[in-house]
Design a protein around this motif. Structure first.
Motif, PDB file in Angstrom:
ATOM      1  N   PRO A  55       1.076  -1.005   0.108  1.00 44.47           N
ATOM      2  CA  PRO A  55       0.047  -0.004   0.091  1.00 44.47           C
ATOM      3  C   PRO A  55       0.743   1.292   0.031  1.00 44.47           C
ATOM      4  O   PRO A  55       0.389   2.113  -0.660  1.00 44.47           O
ATOM      5  CB  PRO A  55      -0.694  -0.308   1.132  1.00 44.47           C
ATOM      6  N   LEU A  56       1.838   1.612   0.769  1.00 37.42           N
ATOM      7  CA  LEU A  56       2.762   2.686   0.785  1.00 37.42           C
ATOM      8  C   LEU A  56       3.508   2.790  -0.577  1.00 37.42           C
ATOM      9  O   LEU A  56       3.681   4.014  -1.243  1.00 37.42           O
ATOM     10  CB  LEU A  56       3.779   2.472   1.654  1.00 37.42           C
ATOM     11  N   VAL A  57       3.760   1.744  -1.430  1.00 39.48           N
ATOM     12  CA  VAL A  57       4.364   1.881  -2.639  1.00 39.48           C
ATOM     13  C   VAL A  57       3.482   2.314  -3.790  1.00 39.48           C
ATOM     14  O   VAL A  57       3.569   3.068  -4.384  1.00 39.48           O
ATOM     15  CB  VAL A  57       4.734   0.439  -2.965  1.00 39.48           C
ATOM     16  N   LEU A  58       1.959   1.938  -3.456  1.00 41.81           N
ATOM     17  CA  LEU A  58       0.877   2.252  -4.324  1.00 41.81           C
ATOM     18  C   LEU A  58       0.831   3.876  -4.077  1.00 41.81           C
ATOM     19  O   LEU A  58       0.683   4.759  -5.114  1.00 41.81           O
ATOM     20  CB  LEU A  58       0.053   1.611  -4.346  1.00 41.81           C
ATOM     21  N   ALA A  59       1.086   4.468  -2.764  1.00 43.10           N
ATOM     22  CA  ALA A  59       0.858   5.691  -2.390  1.00 43.10           C
ATOM     23  C   ALA A  59       1.986   6.437  -3.040  1.00 43.10           C
ATOM     24  O   ALA A  59       1.814   7.782  -3.614  1.00 43.10           O
ATOM     25  CB  ALA A  59       0.933   5.651  -0.926  1.00 43.10           C
ATOM     26  N   TYR A  97       3.967  13.225  -1.194  1.00 42.68           N
ATOM     27  CA  TYR A  97       5.562  12.461  -1.149  1.00 42.68           C
ATOM     28  C   TYR A  97       6.107  12.530   0.082  1.00 42.68           C
ATOM     29  O   TYR A  97       6.641  11.689   0.724  1.00 42.68           O
ATOM     30  CB  TYR A  97       6.264  12.832  -2.439  1.00 42.68           C
ATOM     31  N   THR A  98       6.222  14.043   0.700  1.00 39.34           N
ATOM     32  CA  THR A  98       7.061  14.272   1.854  1.00 39.34           C
ATOM     33  C   THR A  98       6.441  13.527   2.917  1.00 39.34           C
ATOM     34  O   THR A  98       7.226  12.841   3.911  1.00 39.34           O
ATOM     35  CB  THR A  98       6.946  15.734   2.070  1.00 39.34           C
ATOM     36  N   ASN A  99       4.972  13.372   3.133  1.00 38.24           N
ATOM     37  CA  ASN A  99       4.324  12.622   4.078  1.00 38.24           C
ATOM     38  C   ASN A  99       4.634  11.263   4.350  1.00 38.24           C
ATOM     39  O   ASN A  99       4.551  10.304   5.232  1.00 38.24           O
ATOM     40  CB  ASN A  99       3.017  12.997   4.030  1.00 38.24           C
ATOM     41  N   LEU A 100       5.029  10.716   2.973  1.00 32.01           N
ATOM     42  CA  LEU A 100       5.186   9.183   2.966  1.00 32.01           C
ATOM     43  C   LEU A 100       6.811   8.914   3.847  1.00 32.01           C
ATOM     44  O   LEU A 100       7.148   7.938   4.190  1.00 32.01           O
ATOM     45  CB  LEU A 100       5.672   8.608   1.713  1.00 32.01           C
ATOM     46  N   TRP A 101       7.651  10.082   3.755  1.00 30.93           N
ATOM     47  CA  TRP A 101       8.858   9.765   4.763  1.00 30.93           C
ATOM     48  C   TRP A 101       8.998   9.964   6.304  1.00 30.93           C
ATOM     49  O   TRP A 101       7.841  10.387   6.665  1.00 30.93           O
ATOM     50  CB  TRP A 101       9.915  10.959   4.231  1.00 30.93           C
TER      51      TRP A 101
END
Length: 333
Positions: free
Chosen positions: A49-53, A66-70
């Motif tokens: 799911p994170l890869v898809l996000a 993108y920044t929030n995924l880090w």
């Protein structure tokens, strides 16, 4: 159909074996079964799911998402990786996850590596480059643990100019100030640097391949080219328009069966519409009648590139060249 058969000792036997709907039966070879079994299934990975996000954020060019995924601490530790990926988001992204592999790290229970992601960058429909991406993902947090990016590594690049490690004459200062010929420098925005490298790679390949039409298409109709002739150690500039450049390159292509143009120490300055491209250029021409170069020169080439207002494509508007001392060389045949 199965029936009990026999007189003295009755046993269950197959009385009929009928294939129904054989047109819809899929045949799977043993090799395919082994391949499917060994290939990681992304749907089974907890980080899918994170890869898809991540894919969605890049393709939508959403820097906030993108920044929030880090993970915040990882963002500080790996500032260069984060900033590089963020800078690339000025270009349109096409993400291909088809060959991506999802692998848990054996020594770190909550860490996964996603490798083999192919990313293509485009600008106004033109492909700038294609590269590999490797994501490192880890579960972070105390009370509410979530999967977070801890690295986004940009790997090998294709589709752009490959800088040669050319040998320089002794005592020569490089254009970028770096000793390595495989680097590039300058203050131009990242998207301008990538586009200039793409144009320069196309220009280099067309010159070496003697593809005159492609070579000339890179120049603006208003281009002013300054070429230098050397006689008796004296340099004489020759000014050419696009039509004269075509005639000059046609003569040059007919003189040599093999042409090599090595580029090193690339420097790109400018903004999002103009690029001042400077590099060291080594030209070598070998005639059809021999195996050794008949002519070689080494000097600084400067190309002024701009976006052509007629169609929005980058083109060369001006070109100059200056040589180093003791160059060109004229090897004995």
């Amino acid at each position: 159909m199965i029936e009990k058969r026999g007189i003295v000792q009755q046993r269950w036997k197959i009385a009929q074996d009928e294939i129904v709907g054989e047109d819809y039966i899929a045949t799977v070879s043993p090799d395919t079964m082994i391949q499917q079994k060994s290939r990681p299934n992304p749907s089974n990975s907890p980080v899918a799911p994170l890869v898809l996000a991540w894919q969605s954020a890049l393709e939508r060019q959403d820097s906030t998402a993108y920044t929030n995924l880090w993970d915040k601490s990882a963002r500080k530790k790996r500032t260069s990786s984060f900033r590089r990926a963020l800078g690339l988001m000025s270009q349109a992204h096409i993400i291909d996850l088809q060959d991506a592999t999802y692998s848990p790290v054996p020594t770190r229970r909550n860490r996964h590596i996603v490798d083999g992601i192919r990313v293509t960058l485009q600008n106004n429909g033109d492909i700038i480059e294609t590269h590999n991406r490797t994501l490192t993902i880890e579960k972070k947090g105390f009370f509410r643990r979530q999967w977070k990016l801890i690295n986004d590594q940009v790997g090998e690049i294709s589709g752009a100019i490959v800088l040669e490690q050319t040998q320089q004459p002794s005592g020569v200062n490089t254009v970028s100030g770096d000793e390595s010929g495989g680097s590039f420098d300058g203050n131009a925005p990242l998207d301008t640097q990538l586009k200039a490298r793409q144009i320069l790679g196309k220009w280099q390949a067309a010159w070496e391949g003697k593809d005159l039409n492609t070579y000339m298409s890179i120049y603006s109709d208003e281009a002013l080219i300054t070429r230098v002739t050397v006689r008796g150690g004296v340099e004489t500039p020759v000014y050419l328009n696009k039509k004269q450049l075509r005639a000059s390159m046609k003569r040059l292509n007919s003189m040599y069966s093999d042409i090599q143009v090595d580029i090193s120490n690339l420097q790109i300055n400018g903004d999002r519409a103009v690029a001042d491209v400077t590099f060291l250029q080594k030209f070598t021409g070998t005639p059809a009648s021999g195996t050794r170069p008949a002519y070689s020169d080494y000097g600084t080439k400067r190309l002024n590139m701009m976006i052509d207002p007629t169609d929005g494509h980058w083109r060369i508007y001006a070109e100059t060249w200056s040589r180093y001392e003791d160059v060109p060389e004229y090897p004995k045949m």
